[in-house]
Design an enzyme around this catalytic site. Structure first.
Site, PDB file in Angstrom:
ATOM      1  N   ASP A 244      -3.071   8.916   0.940  1.00  0.00           N
ATOM      2  CA  ASP A 244      -1.922   9.444   1.667  1.00  0.00           C
ATOM      3  C   ASP A 244      -1.370   8.420   2.647  1.00  0.00           C
ATOM      4  O   ASP A 244      -2.089   7.891   3.496  1.00  0.00           O
ATOM      5  CB  ASP A 244      -2.319  10.703   2.434  1.00  0.00           C
ATOM      6  CG  ASP A 244      -2.733  11.839   1.515  1.00  0.00           C
ATOM      7  OD1 ASP A 244      -2.683  11.663   0.284  1.00  0.00           O
ATOM      8  OD2 ASP A 244      -3.137  12.896   2.036  1.00  0.00           O
TER       9      ASP A 244
ATOM     10  N   ASP B 281      -6.980   3.864   0.481  1.00  0.00           N
ATOM     11  CA  ASP B 281      -6.644   5.203   0.937  1.00  0.00           C
ATOM     12  C   ASP B 281      -5.453   5.689   0.123  1.00  0.00           C
ATOM     13  O   ASP B 281      -4.716   4.887  -0.451  1.00  0.00           O
ATOM     14  CB  ASP B 281      -6.306   5.148   2.435  1.00  0.00           C
ATOM     15  CG  ASP B 281      -5.866   6.477   2.993  1.00  0.00           C
ATOM     16  OD1 ASP B 281      -6.529   7.490   2.727  1.00  0.00           O
ATOM     17  OD2 ASP B 281      -4.833   6.503   3.703  1.00  0.00           O
TER      18      ASP B 281
END
Length: 288
Positions: free
Chosen positions: A39, A37
């Protein structure tokens, strides 16, 4: 093309609590990838928020779009990235970017990439990416933000490719329709599709995320790990046997090769930087 990244030294008094790369088990039946991922996992902020200064300066963000989108983005940034808040964010995105010129957005991202992203990248994430690459693993960034934002950042940190949100473009402008929203179960589906295309053995693959909404992505691979989890995500990680990692030290991306080209392109995306814009707007309007 991915750029080789030298491992960023991890403070010897504060190492990662586990080494997810060095795991035993049967030999993989295919290639191995690590899915990250973006953010709050690789970077310590929202990738779109990081470009807010440029969007404001170029007039892409207006008072109306700021007010309409601020609540959804605030809920996301404060960690409430559940299904409801993320749907609000998706809807706010569609409204906000409708009519934006793709070439203009590409230019803003290209010209402000280092300024916007350099201060936010976790040293621990860079070290982990480097270890995966040293082990011969592919590195894939998977983000609900848009390809136009995600792909340049992925290249800078040494990833091989990216999975990201795609928006519909007509006559060089965003229509406001979302073609593919890389969120929740959609991330897991995209990972499985990529694995089938590239011959990844998902049972031998790795995934990293800070968000409980990425549980499908973490469950899609044999080695999941959560980053800076809140209480609920930590409980889920313990129940599923996922490693728990703490990332706390951003490091300037100037340590990387600054010759990397920026892919101009197709998509802006999920999570336009409306919270910072709202703060800026209301601060200016506040009585002295």
């Amino acid at each position: 093309m991915a750029v080789p990244v030298d491992p960023v030294p991890v403070d010897p008094v504060d190492p990662l609590p586990v080494d997810p790369v060095a795991r035993g088990g049967p030999a993989p039946r295919g290639r191995v990838a690590a899915f990250f991922d973006l953010d709050k996992t690789i970077i310590a902020t929202s990738s779109a928020t990081a470009f807010s200064k440029g969007f404001l300066a170029q007039g892409l963000l207006t008072r109306r779009s700021v007010v309409a989108s601020a609540y959804a983005q605030l809920a996301y940034l404060l960690g409430g990235a559940g299904e409801t808040s993320t749907e609000r964010l998706r809807a706010a995105l569609a409204r906000t970017v409708a009519g934006w010129d793709v070439a203009q957005v590409s230019t803003i991202v290209r010209e402000t990439l280092h300024e916007s992203i350099d201060p936010t990248v976790y040293a621990e994430a860079l070290d982990l990416i480097a270890r995966h690459r040293a082990a011969g693993h592919d590195v894939v960034v998977v983000s609900a933000s848009g390809a136009e934002v995600v792909e340049p950042i992925a290249a800078l940190v040494g990833a091989d490719t990216a999975i990201a949100t795609r928006m519909t473009v007509e006559d060089g402008r965003y229509t406001g329709e979302i073609e593919f929203y890389a969120y929740g179960e959609h991330k897991a589906t995209a990972i499985r599709d990529l694995a089938a295309a590239r011959g990844y053995d998902l049972a031998a693959c790795f995934a990293y995320s800070d968000s409980v909404t990425d549980a499908p992505m973490l469950a899609a691979v044999g080695h999941g790990a959560v980053v800076n989890p809140d209480r609920a995500l930590r409980r889920l990680a313990l129940a599923e046997g996922w490693a728990v990692l703490t990332f706390r030290r951003p490091v300037p991306l100037r340590r990387l090769d600054r010759r990397v080209g920026v892919t101009s392109g197709a998509v802006l995306a999920a999570g336009v930087a409306v919270v910072l814009a709202a703060w800026w707007w209301h601060r200016r309007r506040r009585p002295a």
